[in-house]
Write a protein that holds these residues in place. Sequence first.
Motif, mmCIF file in Angstrom:
data_model
loop_
_atom_site.group_PDB
_atom_site.id
_atom_site.type_symbol
_atom_site.label_atom_id
_atom_site.label_comp_id
_atom_site.label_asym_id
_atom_site.label_seq_id
_atom_site.Cartn_x
_atom_site.Cartn_y
_atom_site.Cartn_z
ATOM 1 N N VAL A 295 6.725 -27.072 111.909
ATOM 2 C CA VAL A 295 8.124 -26.737 112.165
ATOM 3 C C VAL A 295 8.881 -28.013 112.515
ATOM 4 N N GLY B 270 14.030 -20.164 117.893
ATOM 5 C CA GLY B 270 14.982 -21.010 117.184
ATOM 6 C C GLY B 270 16.133 -20.218 116.601
ATOM 7 N N ILE C 264 5.743 -27.415 119.712
ATOM 8 C CA ILE C 264 5.398 -26.201 118.979
ATOM 9 C C ILE C 264 3.981 -26.275 118.425
ATOM 10 N N LYS D 236 6.878 -34.621 121.549
ATOM 11 C CA LYS D 236 7.967 -34.047 120.752
ATOM 12 C C LYS D 236 8.690 -35.232 120.125
ATOM 13 N N ALA E 143 12.588 -29.880 113.360
ATOM 14 C CA ALA E 143 13.952 -29.696 113.849
ATOM 15 C C ALA E 143 14.808 -30.873 113.395
ATOM 16 N N TYR F 70 8.109 -19.367 118.468
ATOM 17 C CA TYR F 70 9.115 -20.432 118.480
ATOM 18 C C TYR F 70 10.112 -20.285 117.331
ATOM 19 N N ARG G 265 15.162 -25.143 123.121
ATOM 20 C CA ARG G 265 13.712 -25.109 123.334
ATOM 21 C C ARG G 265 12.949 -25.641 122.130
ATOM 22 N N ILE G 266 13.422 -25.326 120.908
ATOM 23 C CA ILE G 266 12.667 -25.793 119.738
ATOM 24 C C ILE G 266 12.777 -27.303 119.558
#
Length: 490
Positions: free
Chosen positions: A395, A349, A391, A261, A397, A345, A385-386
């Motif tokens: 996507v 979000g 994921i 991540k 963040a 997901y 969580r996102i």
Amino acid sequence: MTPEGVEIRNPEKLYIAGAWVESTGTARFELVSPDTEEVVGVVADATAEDMDRAVAAAREAFDTGPWPQLSPAERGAAVLRWAEELEKRQGELCAAWTAQVGGLASFAPQMHGGAIATMKFIASLGSSFEFVVRRPSQMVDTALVVYEPVGVAACIAPWNAPFGILSSKAAYALVAGCTVVLKPSPETPLEAYIMAEAAEAAGIPAGVVNLVCGGRDASDHLVNNPGIDKVSFTGSTVAGRRIGEVCAGRVARCTLELGGKSAAIVRDDFPIEAAAQILGNTITVMSGQVCAMLSRAIVSKSRHDELAEAIAGVMKGVKIGPSTAPDTQLGPLAMKRQLERVEDYIRIGKQEGAELVTGGNRPSAMNKGYFMEPTLFANVDNTSRIAQEEIFGPVLALIPAEDEEDAIRIANESQFGLNSSVLTGDVDAAYRLGRRLRAGGFGQNGMRLEFGLPFGGFKQSGIGREGGVEGLHSFLESKTMLLDGMPAAL
């Protein structure tokens, strides 16, 4: 049955002990095109008994066969021949990748050509790596540290970049003197079939390379087999944990390259538009299905909204289309379950209160295939969580930070530690911040990966390293020899 452009002689058989043999079961894997949702190939589904047969063949080839006794240079030469046979079939490798997971046909030659070049580099280590090193000693005349093969290796690859990952593992193992059982993902077995055929054409001795494609239960059986000395696995952290537990239980060696991540910090000196181009276009690479993907972007609060707007503008301009179209920038996700995962997901979000700036839906003009718009969430809480869970889709963040120290804290506030980046024009700042990020890789100004160098993660992103000379070490055991003189052979 194989996709157009892929010519495999025995897709419904297994390659064990130098021969194409029937599976002991009757089940088959159907390969589904993520572009059309149609079946494009069928291969054998190996049973637990088949796994045992493959391990027995690799065990026999290692324990009594000539392969470990060849000189490293001879093994390297054989791996080079293998790479050259694969080079002849690069077009098929590309077609297989596009057909199975929707990898862009425009990117496939670069990706697979690079993987073959990596194999050739690994082959060269047979001549350049020091397998016997003399060390100073206070006790004896001659102290040697020798490097010997770990034994039989299970090479287990994921579905996103199946050829590059599996070929690298196998090449390192063979140069080290190991024998291997190739276990591709059930979604992407075709590259492994081509590898087995190429190994046969290159004259790799029987039992040195074996191919079995099996599901979860059969794969778990393979990892549990006491004839496997080393497991080299690339895939999810969940599966990696299980493999680590099994290997620890019988003190087998393992290398685990797992999830990520990864964070990119945007420093205040870096132009907003340039940052938007990097971040908005990176998240679409391989439809976001890259373990080292920069899926979190961290920016100062004062610049957050401007960057969010700029990234959204880039994402809205991305060309979504079939993986075979030359102008497509974002193809489909690899499979239905992956599309459903990404959709889940996106719902999470929204529920968590993140701001959905753009994307989040299947393209309205495409009623077939596993397509998803590039998606940006802004004002993301890093504990959500996102922001914390992988994921594996397009996507991104965007997370606001108070200052540079807060950005470093946020980047490191993760169970993962695979990759990282700082977007800045100041190389000294990039080095300073990069040294503080808890990740196995770092690239200034983007997702920079070079597989001729060590690759792997901190924390739950894995154990050990692949790539570079370090990739060879993971298939070797060191032995200390204390002698009264220098052997004539040296």
